[in-house]
Design an enzyme around this catalytic site. Structure first.
Site, PDB file in Angstrom:
ATOM      1  N   ASP A 158      -2.110  -2.183   9.190  1.00 25.77           N
ATOM      2  CA  ASP A 158      -2.022  -3.527   9.126  1.00 25.77           C
ATOM      3  C   ASP A 158      -2.685  -3.256   7.776  1.00 25.77           C
ATOM      4  OD1 ASP A 158      -1.602  -5.065  10.831  1.00 25.77           O
ATOM      5  OD2 ASP A 158      -3.943  -5.394  11.427  1.00 25.77           O
ATOM      6  N   LYS A 159      -2.027  -3.969   6.302  1.00 24.00           N
ATOM      7  CA  LYS A 159      -2.533  -3.793   4.829  1.00 24.00           C
ATOM      8  C   LYS A 159      -3.694  -4.101   4.856  1.00 24.00           C
ATOM      9  CE  LYS A 159      -2.691  -6.868   0.815  1.00 24.00           C
ATOM     10  NZ  LYS A 159      -2.665  -8.096   0.397  1.00 24.00           N
TER      11      LYS A 159
END
Length: 347
Positions: A158-159
């Site tokens: 994930d970012k």
């Protein structure tokens, strides 16, 4: 043959591999043609040259054995191959983005991704990604068929999750790493700060994960098992801090947002995970002083408190087991220290 890939707005997934396995059993009436020509005809958006590269790198097997591009297929042959989920956007702008490379050789590199960095270009994040940086620092990184625009990638996180990613630098490395991810033999451990204290010291969540029916950008668990993908997360308590706990989570599978949604299912969502309810006070008192303390903690770590701490895999060339660890980023260290001080000084 090539699956469409549904990208998240945050540009990442917890640990989902980009590859999937496919099998073709050659029909009885099939003519004896070259393997590369047969697969080119069967594969959308893949050139014959790419198919030949995939065969040469070991991605394709016939009857469970490596084969050659000029092999003449026969009726009854079972062809197994790994392909990438399709990426419709292939233009990558090279950008001089600094990369925290903790290991590199001729076959691969291991990168420590900071929180806030998107792994690859996608809707809303066409620049500033890890891949943009890779395209600048490394030329001609390999791509699996159908994975144009994501050079070197076999998985992503994930970012707003920090931590380790392995990047393939050769066709051979990509094929071997892709197979290890598909076989779930890659060893991955995360550190997660969660709300509450689990009733036991360790446990396992074995529950399918799939897209939420209410919001396609989010994931959900499906206890009845009638929807979603098989997903298993093993967890263990590292530290108890009264209203929160630090957990070590080991992925047996790697589905979109797997740790985040599995821990939410347990009643222990990630601290400050806005997507899954962790950005609200879930445990503790109603005193204004405590609320201010939590508000200050959220300011220290304005993201879900999740870090991909370790990564282990078999080196594609040497056969050696490689293991890497990444220290907790400063924001997680700071918020843990703040909680430890709170527990010590508040009766």
């Amino acid at each position: 043959m090539v699956e469409d890939f549904e990208s998240d707005d945050d540009g990442g997934e917890e640990e989902e591999s980009f590859v999937s396995q496919h099998t073709i059993t050659v029909d009885k009436g099939q003519d004896a043609i070259r393997l590369d020509r047969f697969l080119t005809d069967k594969t959308a958006n893949a050139s014959r040259n790419k198919i030949q590269q995939a065969i040469d790198s070991g991605v394709v097997k016939v009857n469970d054995l490596p084969s050659k591009a000029n092999y003449k297929i026969k009726p009854g042959d079972v062809i197994t191959y790994w392909v990438a989920r399709q990426n419709k956007h292939t233009d990558v702008l090279p950008e001089p983005i600094p990369l925290d490379i903790i290991y590199e050789d001729d076959e691969l590199l291991v990168v420590n991704k900071p929180a806030g960095m998107v792994v690859h270009p996608a809707h809303g994040n066409w620049t500033g990604t890890l891949v943009n940086g890779l395209a600048y620092h490394f030329k001609q990184l390999p791509e699996l068929p159908g994975n144009s625009g994501r050079p070197g990638l076999v998985h992503r996180i994930d970012k707003d999750t920090s931590g380790l990613l392995v990047i393939a630098k050769s066709e051979v490395a990509m094929a071997h790493l892709a197979q290890q991810f598909y076989d779930h033999s890659i060893e991955r451990t995360y550190l997660a700060l969660v709300w509450g204290e689990p009733a036991t010291e360790s446990g396992t969540v074995d529950m399918p994960v799939g897209r939420s029916a209410k919001n396609r950008k989010l994931m959900d668990t499906f206890p009845e098992g009638d929807y979603g993908k098989h997903a298993i997360t093993h967890w263990q308590v590292v530290k108890r801090l009264r209203y929160v706990s630090l957990l070590s989570c080991k992925l047996e599978t790697g589905r979109t947002h797997q740790i985040r949604i599995h821990l939410k299912h347990l009643g222990h969502p990630l601290f400050n995970d806005a997507a899954y309810g962790g950005d609200k006070i879930r445990k503790g008192t109603q005193f204004s002083k405590y609320k201010m303390f939590i508000h200050n903690c959220f300011k220290i770590i304005p993201r879900q408190a999740l870090h991909a701490k370790s990564l282990g895999f078999i080196h594609p060339k040497t056969g050696e087991f490689m293991y890497f660890e990444s220290p907790l980023p400063q924001d997680m260290e700071d918020v843990l220290q703040k909680w430890e001080e709170y527990v010590q000084h508040v009766p």
